[in-house]
Design a protein around this motif. Structure first.
Motif, PDB file in Angstrom:
ATOM      1  N   ARG A 180       0.412  -1.565  -0.102  1.00  0.00           N
ATOM      2  CA  ARG A 180       0.138  -0.298   0.001  1.00  0.00           C
ATOM      3  C   ARG A 180       0.355   1.491  -0.111  1.00  0.00           C
ATOM      4  NH1 ARG A 180      -4.550   0.147   4.489  1.00  0.00           N
ATOM      5  NH2 ARG A 180      -2.815  -0.492   5.646  1.00  0.00           N
ATOM      6  N   THR A 193      -0.857  -5.303  -5.804  1.00  0.00           N
ATOM      7  CA  THR A 193      -1.870  -4.705  -5.177  1.00  0.00           C
ATOM      8  C   THR A 193      -3.012  -4.385  -5.626  1.00  0.00           C
ATOM      9  OG1 THR A 193       0.362  -3.859  -4.983  1.00  0.00           O
ATOM     10  CG2 THR A 193      -1.185  -2.412  -3.772  1.00  0.00           C
ATOM     11  N   LEU A 220      -7.320  -0.874   0.975  1.00  0.00           N
ATOM     12  CA  LEU A 220      -6.902  -0.320  -0.249  1.00  0.00           C
ATOM     13  C   LEU A 220      -7.452  -0.110  -0.645  1.00  0.00           C
ATOM     14  CD1 LEU A 220      -4.259  -4.093  -0.590  1.00  0.00           C
ATOM     15  CD2 LEU A 220      -3.642  -1.802   0.048  1.00  0.00           C
ATOM     16  N   ALA A 260      -6.620  -4.911  -3.556  1.00  0.00           N
ATOM     17  CA  ALA A 260      -7.628  -3.730  -3.550  1.00  0.00           C
ATOM     18  C   ALA A 260      -9.262  -3.833  -3.681  1.00  0.00           C
ATOM     19  CB  ALA A 260      -7.439  -2.604  -4.517  1.00  0.00           C
ATOM     20  N   LEU A 292      -6.320   2.348  -4.011  1.00  0.00           N
ATOM     21  CA  LEU A 292      -5.598   1.625  -5.567  1.00  0.00           C
ATOM     22  C   LEU A 292      -6.479   1.566  -6.771  1.00  0.00           C
ATOM     23  CD1 LEU A 292      -3.077   0.107  -2.700  1.00  0.00           C
ATOM     24  CD2 LEU A 292      -2.887   2.864  -4.106  1.00  0.00           C
TER      25      LEU A 292
END
Lengths: 101, 182
Positions: A13, A80, A90, A84, A93
């Motif tokens: 993150r 990532t 998250l 999310a 993102l």
């Protein structure tokens, strides 16, 4: 890579907030609150899995040795963002409509 | 650079030397952070982190747990044997000789352990059989009466240790480390 731990997610993150920014190890420790003994093994594994790009600083400052810099690879950013979708923390993102990963 | 800084830097450099060879660049990165940081507590906090990294770097290698366990067992047996030998020199003759013999067996086991886990397993099994035979012989000499003296205690200790070493030598190579931080 198996499901990342909370510490790994915290680091991902931090790195994904500004994906193009290259960060120092100490900077990442401050951003994530992770101790060096936790942070560096995670960086090592992310790098092994191709999710992290690490490079040495080009210039020396005041005679001290160059530092290592870290940023997410394209694969790391995609990874990532895939988490999310599942992790409320998250949310920022998640790729916006019309943007690429 | 203060004395504390020099000691901390020496620790980091030592950590770099004992890290898995393919991971030393990460220790170099930590040393570079050390030079760059102005906060002394932050610099010092890198030292335990470096040693944790060294541990992880070895554990995550193929057979890393076995290698660490092998070193720990070998060193432990050598230290145990050494301490016992020093204590034996202050004991009465008969007991001292028995303790010295046990310590010699442990020290040889330690040397074998540092060289090979398979060798340690074989050695522990052979010594275990020897101890069982010795226990049987002593019991026969005493008409089957239980042995509650120092010799009996030494034999039982040796038997327990040899069983433990046999198990460790068999189990360690099969262990694989899963990091909680992964």
């Amino acid at each position: 890579m198996r499901k990342p731990s909370p510490a790994t997610l915290k680091l991902l993150r931090a790195l994904a907030v500004q994906p193009d920014a290259r960060r120092y190890g100490y900077e990442l420790m401050q951003m994530t609150g992770l101790a060096s003994g936790t942070l560096y093994p995670i960086l090592m594994r992310l790098s092994d899995n191709g999710l992290l790009v690490s490079e040495w600083e080009r210039l020396e400052h005041n005679g001290r040795p160059p530092r290592h810099l870290y940023r997410l690879s394209a694969g790391g950013l995609a990874f990532t963002r895939s988490y999310a979708a599942e992790q409320p923390g998250l949310a920022q993102l998640r790729p916006q409509a019309g943007t690429s990963a | 650079m203060t004395l504390g800084d020099r000691i901390a830097l020496a620790c980091l450099q030592f950590a770099s030397r004992i890290a898995a060879p393919e991971r030393r660049a990460w220790l170099s990165a930590m040393i570079a952070e050390f030079h760059a940081l102005e906060s002394r507590p932050a610099r010092f906090r890198l030292v335990p982190g470096a040693f944790r990294f060294v541990l992880v770097s070895h554990l995550e290698r193929r057979g890393g747990i076995a290698r660490l366990g092998q070193t720990a067992i070998g060193t432990g047996l050598l230290v145990f044997g050494g301490i016992g030998a020093v204590m034996a020199s202050r004991m009465p003759d008969g007991v001292g000789q028995a303790v010295s013999s046990a310590c010699l067996v442990y020290a040889i086991g330690g040397l074998i352990a540092l060289h090979s886990l398979r060798g340690l397993g074989l050695y522990a099994r052979l010594c275990g059989l020897g101890v069982v035979a010795a226990l049987g012989w002593v019991a026969t000499q005493r008409g089957g009466a239980p042995i509650f003296d120092i010799y009996g205690a030494l034999l039982v200790e040796a038997l327990v240790l040899m069983v433990g070493l046999t198990i460790a030598a068999g189990v360690l190579p099969q262990l694989r480390w899963e990091s909680p931080d992964d």
